[in-house]
Design an enzyme around this catalytic site. Sequence first.
Site, PDB file in Angstrom:
ATOM      1  CG  ASP A  86      44.559  36.425  40.816  1.00 24.31           C
ATOM      2  OD1 ASP A  86      43.560  36.275  40.076  1.00 24.31           O
ATOM      3  OD2 ASP A  86      45.161  37.499  40.922  1.00 24.31           O
ATOM      4  CB  CYS A 129      40.452  37.534  43.773  1.00 29.32           C
ATOM      5  SG  CYS A 129      41.472  37.391  42.293  1.00 29.32           S
TER       6      CYS A 129
HETATM    7  N1   CP Z   1      38.093  40.271  42.137  1.00 31.95           N
HETATM    8  C1   CP Z   1      37.882  41.421  41.438  1.00 31.95           C
HETATM    9  O1   CP Z   1      38.399  42.505  41.778  1.00 31.95           O
HETATM   10  O2   CP Z   1      37.055  41.278  40.374  1.00 31.95           O
HETATM   11  P1   CP Z   1      36.724  42.357  39.238  1.00 31.95           P
HETATM   12  O3   CP Z   1      37.970  42.480  38.386  1.00 31.95           O
HETATM   13  O4   CP Z   1      35.573  41.787  38.495  1.00 31.95           O
HETATM   14  O5   CP Z   1      36.422  43.674  39.888  1.00 31.95           O
HETATM   15  N1  NVA Z   2      45.525  39.676  39.456  1.00 24.04           N
HETATM   16  C1  NVA Z   2      44.318  39.981  38.726  1.00 24.04           C
HETATM   17  C2  NVA Z   2      43.211  40.248  39.660  1.00 24.04           C
HETATM   18  C3  NVA Z   2      41.892  40.592  39.032  1.00 24.04           C
HETATM   19  C4  NVA Z   2      40.827  40.868  40.036  1.00 24.04           C
HETATM   20  C5  NVA Z   2      44.559  41.163  37.812  1.00 24.04           C
HETATM   21  O1  NVA Z   2      45.211  42.119  38.246  1.00 24.04           O
HETATM   22  O2  NVA Z   2      44.128  41.123  36.659  1.00 24.04           O
END
Ligand code: CP
Ligand code: NVA
Length: 320
Positions: free
Chosen positions: A238, A278
């Site tokens: 991530d 993700c």
């Molecule tokens: N992976 C995820 O939650 O993406 P968004 O921030 O676009 O919702």
């Molecule tokens: N770790 C990231 C995930 C985004 C879907 C955030 O919190 O920005």
Amino acid sequence: MLERLNKILKASISQSFRGRDFLTLRDYTPEELWHILKVALIMKEVPRIPILQGKILGMIFSKSSTRTRVSFEVGMLHLGGAPLFLNQQDIQLGRGETIADTARVLSRYLDGIMIRTYLQSDVEELGCWSDVPVINGLTDLFHPCQAMADYLTIYEHFGAIKGLKIAFIGDGNNVANSLMLGAAKFGADFMLACPQGYEPDAKVVAWAKEAAVLTGSSVEIVHDPKAAASGAHVLYTDVWTSMGQEAEQEERIQAFADYQINQSLLELAVDDSIVMHCLPAHRGEEISDDVLDGPRSKVFDEAENRLHVQKAILALLMQD
Ligand code: CP
Ligand code: NVA
């Protein structure tokens, strides 16, 4: 298929979901999490089933989103209900109305609330005061809907979850925390490699280790990305800088420089390993372009599975 869905929603395990919140995987048993995946697989086969006819989901966002917003909106429409997008800045919550008052007011209008915000404690407070189910659409601590979509994707590829090795390379963040709890509940071995100082929350690690004892799996936090990648079935990463951490971006880019999923790390994983993220991705930082777009990448299946798994969660929590 509609019959199968109705039957599964009437099963006694489904009844135990009704009216509950979905705030962290910690609150659900392995059996319940498997049940969500089972319902999600049926949802995937039959996209439009009006089992939440006339129900309305309020969606409070105090952070940006593409996948979460669109998949929840589309999911509610597929189920015959309606979504209501509530930007925190546009409602009185953004001007200091308390969470408790907001929860009690919204419960008079809505059938469910999804919230994306900063503090997990805010989401828990909302859940505490709300009379309708509250779903966590991401906090600084957890991203449970993401993890459920990830396990659906893993299950679809391997036909099992128990006994797999899941390697998370990068920041011990919200996505890592939920993935770790999920691994422990589903019985997968979890190894996270991060730089010193970027380990996941110690209490979440402790909760995951407790859950892992019950499923006979393991949870390990290491600092060597190669150790995590070796023999892994799933390589997951991530962003290095999550929403709300923008001021730390420069120091994070330096700290995480050796924690990229790229072709040479991928070679340490098992032959039919998959690569997950993700999204949104910072291409060239936590993952190389060629790997993200390569044959092992499941990132768009994961994104699609957000829709199916969330429809299962919505149906189970909000059904009559
Ligand atoms: N992976 C995820 O939650 O993406 P968004 O921030 O676009 O919702
Ligand atoms: N770790 C990231 C995930 C985004 C879907 C955030 O919190 O920005």
